[in-house]
Design a protein around this motif. Structure first.
Motif, PDB file in Angstrom:
ATOM      1  N   PHE A   4       0.822  -1.205   0.000  1.00 19.14           N
ATOM      2  CA  PHE A   4       0.000   0.000   0.000  1.00 19.14           C
ATOM      3  C   PHE A   4       0.862   1.263   0.000  1.00 19.14           C
ATOM      4  CE2 PHE A   4      -2.801  -3.262   1.674  1.00 19.14           C
ATOM      5  CZ  PHE A   4      -3.895  -3.080   0.826  1.00 19.14           C
ATOM      6  N   TYR A   5       0.464   2.199  -0.837  1.00 27.59           N
ATOM      7  CA  TYR A   5       1.179   3.472  -0.948  1.00 27.59           C
ATOM      8  C   TYR A   5       0.202   4.618  -0.750  1.00 27.59           C
ATOM      9  CZ  TYR A   5       4.864   0.525  -2.612  1.00 27.59           C
ATOM     10  OH  TYR A   5       5.814  -0.459  -2.671  1.00 27.59           O
ATOM     11  N   LEU A   6       0.696   5.628  -0.050  1.00 23.70           N
ATOM     12  CA  LEU A   6      -0.112   6.816   0.221  1.00 23.70           C
ATOM     13  C   LEU A   6       0.250   7.891  -0.806  1.00 23.70           C
ATOM     14  CD1 LEU A   6      -1.870   8.728   1.981  1.00 23.70           C
ATOM     15  CD2 LEU A   6       0.166   9.082   3.417  1.00 23.70           C
ATOM     16  N   PHE A   7      -0.730   8.331  -1.567  1.00 26.06           N
ATOM     17  CA  PHE A   7      -0.510   9.388  -2.560  1.00 26.06           C
ATOM     18  C   PHE A   7      -1.110  10.688  -2.069  1.00 26.06           C
ATOM     19  CE2 PHE A   7       1.063   7.643  -6.652  1.00 26.06           C
ATOM     20  CZ  PHE A   7       1.284   6.345  -6.225  1.00 26.06           C
ATOM     21  N   PHE A  71       2.760   3.566   2.806  1.00 28.05           N
ATOM     22  CA  PHE A  71       1.657   3.836   3.733  1.00 28.05           C
ATOM     23  C   PHE A  71       1.806   3.022   5.015  1.00 28.05           C
ATOM     24  CE2 PHE A  71      -2.630   2.398   5.165  1.00 28.05           C
ATOM     25  CZ  PHE A  71      -3.050   3.606   5.693  1.00 28.05           C
ATOM     26  N   TYR A  72       1.707   3.720   6.164  1.00 32.68           N
ATOM     27  CA  TYR A  72       1.736   3.018   7.445  1.00 32.68           C
ATOM     28  C   TYR A  72       0.390   3.041   8.163  1.00 32.68           C
ATOM     29  CZ  TYR A  72       6.852   3.059   7.006  1.00 32.68           C
ATOM     30  OH  TYR A  72       8.138   2.888   6.579  1.00 32.68           O
ATOM     31  N   ALA A  73      -0.219   4.225   8.248  1.00 30.71           N
ATOM     32  CA  ALA A  73      -1.425   4.283   9.085  1.00 30.71           C
ATOM     33  C   ALA A  73      -2.298   5.477   8.742  1.00 30.71           C
ATOM     34  CB  ALA A  73      -1.018   4.366  10.561  1.00 30.71           C
ATOM     35  N   ARG A  74      -3.571   5.337   9.062  1.00 29.02           N
ATOM     36  CA  ARG A  74      -4.501   6.458   8.935  1.00 29.02           C
ATOM     37  C   ARG A  74      -5.471   6.396  10.105  1.00 29.02           C
ATOM     38  NH1 ARG A  74      -7.866   5.070   3.530  1.00 29.02           N
ATOM     39  NH2 ARG A  74      -8.969   6.980   4.076  1.00 29.02           N
ATOM     40  N   GLN A  84      -2.810   1.748  14.652  1.00 34.30           N
ATOM     41  CA  GLN A  84      -2.513   1.095  13.392  1.00 34.30           C
ATOM     42  C   GLN A  84      -1.007   1.103  13.128  1.00 34.30           C
ATOM     43  OE1 GLN A  84      -3.843   2.374   9.248  1.00 34.30           O
ATOM     44  NE2 GLN A  84      -5.811   1.898  10.220  1.00 34.30           N
ATOM     45  N   ASN A  85      -0.376   2.227  13.426  1.00 32.06           N
ATOM     46  CA  ASN A  85       1.046   2.369  13.135  1.00 32.06           C
ATOM     47  C   ASN A  85       1.890   1.396  13.955  1.00 32.06           C
ATOM     48  OD1 ASN A  85       3.261   3.594  11.802  1.00 32.06           O
ATOM     49  ND2 ASN A  85       3.697   4.772  13.673  1.00 32.06           N
ATOM     50  N   GLU A 167      -9.231  13.592   8.761  1.00 32.24           N
ATOM     51  CA  GLU A 167      -8.508  12.344   8.903  1.00 32.24           C
ATOM     52  C   GLU A 167      -7.014  12.640   8.862  1.00 32.24           C
ATOM     53  OE1 GLU A 167      -9.792   9.269   6.177  1.00 32.24           O
ATOM     54  OE2 GLU A 167      -8.727   7.708   7.301  1.00 32.24           O
ATOM     55  N   ALA A 168      -6.225  11.783   9.493  1.00 29.23           N
ATOM     56  CA  ALA A 168      -4.763  11.942   9.431  1.00 29.23           C
ATOM     57  C   ALA A 168      -4.143  10.701   8.790  1.00 29.23           C
ATOM     58  CB  ALA A 168      -4.198  12.164  10.825  1.00 29.23           C
ATOM     59  N   PHE A 169      -3.008  10.914   8.111  1.00 25.81           N
ATOM     60  CA  PHE A 169      -2.314   9.830   7.398  1.00 25.81           C
ATOM     61  C   PHE A 169      -0.848   9.854   7.772  1.00 25.81           C
ATOM     62  CE2 PHE A 169      -5.937  11.141   4.895  1.00 25.81           C
ATOM     63  CZ  PHE A 169      -6.485   9.954   4.409  1.00 25.81           C
ATOM     64  N   PHE A 170      -0.231   8.679   7.765  1.00 25.98           N
ATOM     65  CA  PHE A 170       1.179   8.602   8.138  1.00 25.98           C
ATOM     66  C   PHE A 170       1.914   7.595   7.274  1.00 25.98           C
ATOM     67  CE2 PHE A 170       4.571   6.873  11.000  1.00 25.98           C
ATOM     68  CZ  PHE A 170       5.350   8.015  11.033  1.00 25.98           C
ATOM     69  N   GLY A 171       3.127   7.960   6.864  1.00 26.14           N
ATOM     70  CA  GLY A 171       3.916   7.032   6.056  1.00 26.14           C
ATOM     71  C   GLY A 171       5.338   7.509   5.875  1.00 26.14           C
ATOM     72  N   ARG A 172       6.098   6.734   5.128  1.00 25.21           N
ATOM     73  CA  ARG A 172       7.500   7.085   4.826  1.00 25.21           C
ATOM     74  C   ARG A 172       7.563   7.655   3.416  1.00 25.21           C
ATOM     75  NH1 ARG A 172      11.275   4.423   1.805  1.00 25.21           N
ATOM     76  NH2 ARG A 172       9.927   2.584   1.703  1.00 25.21           N
ATOM     77  N   LEU A 173       8.132   8.840   3.324  1.00 27.17           N
ATOM     78  CA  LEU A 173       8.222   9.485   2.017  1.00 27.17           C
ATOM     79  C   LEU A 173       9.106   8.658   1.077  1.00 27.17           C
ATOM     80  CD1 LEU A 173       7.640  12.005   0.234  1.00 27.17           C
ATOM     81  CD2 LEU A 173       9.813  12.938   1.073  1.00 27.17           C
TER      82      LEU A 173
END
Ligand SMILES: C[S@@+](CC[C@H](N)C(=O)[O-])C[C@H]1O[C@@H](n2cnc3c(N)ncnc32)[C@H](O)[C@@H]1O
Ligand SMILES: [Zn+2]
Lengths: 466, 123
Positions: A4-7, A71-74, A84-85, A167-173
């Motif tokens: 999963f990837y966060l765009f 994508f790590y968490a939302r 979630q993270n 909503e908040a989103f978290f991930g590694r760029l």
């Protein structure tokens, strides 16, 4: 099974986001799995891709992508997000021992006060990263995004409503979207040659992406004007052909044609195969199936009216008003050859003619990418269906909304390898049918535009000043 | 511009001119040579569309005799380089193209051919 990837998307052209992603994926032969509840109006999307390389490809080519993250968490709240993270430890655990890192906290439709940004970062301390913090050149960047509701039209203090995110989103760029910088490169105002019909840079780039432009391809703009889309298409490696009924649009004033001068500015003059002056409804193409794509902004009559060779029927004018061929030839100056009279070209017939022309001129699987202006309140899905013909399929249809009117970027694929004859450009049977059964909202668009989209009875056509 | 790739795709389209209307004949032309980037995929993709005899004729008229009279079956690199040069690097900047059938004159000015028809020539 992909990852999963966060765009994160730019705050523009919402309806163009998914078509652009899909086009670039198709160009590079991979697939994107969308989640079932995608809302194109939201600036964040979680996409499933087979590899990080695919995510990078999208970030490098899609104009509307601002950043791509693993994508790590939302979460609707931080409790939810952190829970979630924590569960995603297997994903980020490898960065704990000695990877240099930084955390970034940012918001969409809002600006977070610095103190709270620091507090948000603090709350991630359970991740226990042991490497050194490096704000300039870290090995990994962790990003936390907060998405706020659009506050346009509301007067608010800068930080008012802070923390009340949707909503908040978290991930590694993984990569920041690098294609967005092309919008500046192709800025019309910085171009050595442009006109009042030039298409803005961002849309010209989006259109080029819809054509799947790439090296080795041959792409055609039959209403090339000042060439805006030729530059972006050539930038992505394709060879481009252009034609226009009005040579002055392509040339400008200097000796060297304006389009060639502007193309040289972008380093792609060699990819403009040729420019020709002709009426596309009276075209000299020897055969069909020449092009991988057709990209065009047809003249919809607001700034540059649609015209075709011929004369307007003018009751009362004697027929001997027509000049004899001999006079025409004698009075023809060398440099600016004879410009024949033209008559107006109604938009709904232009649109269906264009689709038929594309079916003839495109190679199988080739794409037609063009704008169709429309009256927002009157538009129906059926408007698009009435201009299609056998073998041509709509791939994408994205609205750019200007209020009472708008324009739709339509992408059509030639989904057949059957050969079709060139269109006759006479009033087609399809069109007759269309006008008796269904009148599309873009019919008589020019007249509707100048009347402010008020009534639908157009006895008195507006004076054409082009 | 006009490059020979383009010349190979344009036919006279005046009213009633439907046979012997290709290839157009060059007249009083000025030619420039300009290097172009080589892309073998582009050439291979375009090859099926070429009218070979017309291309060979046009190139010889412009003083390039590198292409064989018959289109070869083997597309080796040497051949593709020659094809590349003929299709993309020879530019006709001024002059005219004339229909062998109806003698319509299509003028070329600053590399742009005027393929517009006059009123009495449209169907
Ligand atoms: C909306 S403008 C295209 C603008 C172009 N995308 C640009 O960047 O400048 C439409 C163009 O279509 C041309 N045109 C109108 N009727 C035409 C016809 N029948 N055949 C060919 N070109 C035509 C006009 O001269 C005009 O340049
Ligand atoms: Zn002829």
């Amino acid at each position: 099974m992909g990852e999963f990837y966060l765009f994160a998307f730019a705050q523009a052209h919402e309806e163009f986001r998914i078509p652009e992603l899909q086009s670039i994926a198709e160009l590079h032969n991979f697939t994107i799995k969308f989640q079932s509840e995608v809302n194109v109006h939201r600036p964040f999307m979680i996409l499933e891709l087979e590899s990080e390389e695919h995510a990078r490809t999208l970030a490098r080519r899609c104009i509307l992508v601002k950043a791509v993250c693993e994508f790590y968490a939302r979460g609707l709240s931080y409790e939810e997000l952190h829970e979630q993270n924590r569960a995603r430890l297997p994903k980020w655990g490898c960065y704990i021992p000695d990877t240099s890192f930084r955390f970034m906290v940012t918001a969409y439709n809002h600006s977070i006060p610095q103190a709270r940004q620091r507090a948000v970062v603090e709350d991630f301390s359970y991740m226990g990263f042991l490497g050194k913090i490096d704000m300039k050149n870290p090995e990994v960047t962790m990003i936390c995004y907060e998405e706020y509701r659009d506050k346009r039209g509301m007067t608010r203090e800068k930080h008012e409503g802070d923390g009340e995110f949707e909503e908040a989103f978290f991930g590694r760029l993984i990569e920041e979207g690098s294609a967005r910088s092309l919008i500046r490169k192709f800025d019309v105002k910085k171009r050595v040659y442009y006109g009042n019909t030039s298409m803005e840079a961002e849309i010209s780039l989006l259109m080029a992406n819809q054509t799947l432009a790439s090296p080795g391809k041959l792409i055609y703009d039959p209403f090339i004007g000042t060439g805006s889309m030729a530059y972006t298409t050539a930038h992505f490696g394709a060879m481009v052909f252009g034609s226009d009924i009005d040579g002055r649009q392509m040339r400008g004033k200097a000796n060297q044609p304006g389009i060639i001068r502007a193309a040289a500015q972008y380093g792609v003059a060699g990819r403009i195969v040729d420019l020709c002056t002709f009426d596309v409804t009276r075209n000299p193409w020897r055969c069909g199936e020449l092009f991988d794509a057709i990209i065009t902004d047809p003249p919809y009559g607001v700034r540059a009216g649609a015209k075709r060779l011929g004369r307007k029927p003018r009751p009362g004018k004697p027929a001997d008003d027509l000049r004899s061929p001999e006079t025409i030839m004698k009075n023809r100056p060398d440099d600016q050859p004879y410009i024949p009279p033209t008559k107006p070209y109604e938009l709904s017939s232009l649109a269906s003619d264009l689709v038929q022309l594309a079916r003839y001129m495109l190679k199988p699987q080739g794409r037609l990418v063009f704008f169709l202006p429309t009256v927002t309140d009157e538009y129906e899905e059926l408007d698009i269906q009435t201009m299609l013909c056998e073998g041509m399929e709509v791939v994408a249809n994205s609205l750019q909304n200007f209020g009472s009117w708008g324009r739709r970027l339509i992408t059509i694929r030639k989904a057949t390898s059957e050969r079709f004859p060139p269109p006759s450009f006479e009033v087609s049977s399809g069109e007759l049918e269309a006008s008796s059964l269904h009148v599309p909202a873009h019919k008589d668009f020019r007249e509707k535009y100048f009347q402010g989209f008020k009534n639908s009875n157009f006895e008195q056509p507006v004076q054409d000043n082009h | 511009m006009v490059r020979l790739i383009t010349h190979n795709l344009l036919a006279c389209h005046a009213k009633g001119c439907t046979s012997n209307n290709f290839p157009l004949q060059f007249k009083d032309i000025q030619v420039e040579l300009r290097e172009a980037e080589f892309n073998s995929d582009f050439l291979r993709g375009f090859l099926p569309r070429i009218e070979w005899a017309a291309l060979v004729d046009a190139s010889r008229q412009l003083g390039d005799t590198s292409l064989p009279a018959e289109q070869p079956e083997m597309l080796d690199d040497d051949f593709l380089q020659k094809l590349h040069h003929v299709l993309l690097e020879i530019h006709v900047e001024e002059g005219a193209m004339i229909c062998p059938n109806c003698h319509h004159v299509y003028p070329i000015s600053n590399g742009i051919p005027n393929m517009l028809l006059a009123e009495h020539e449209i169907g």
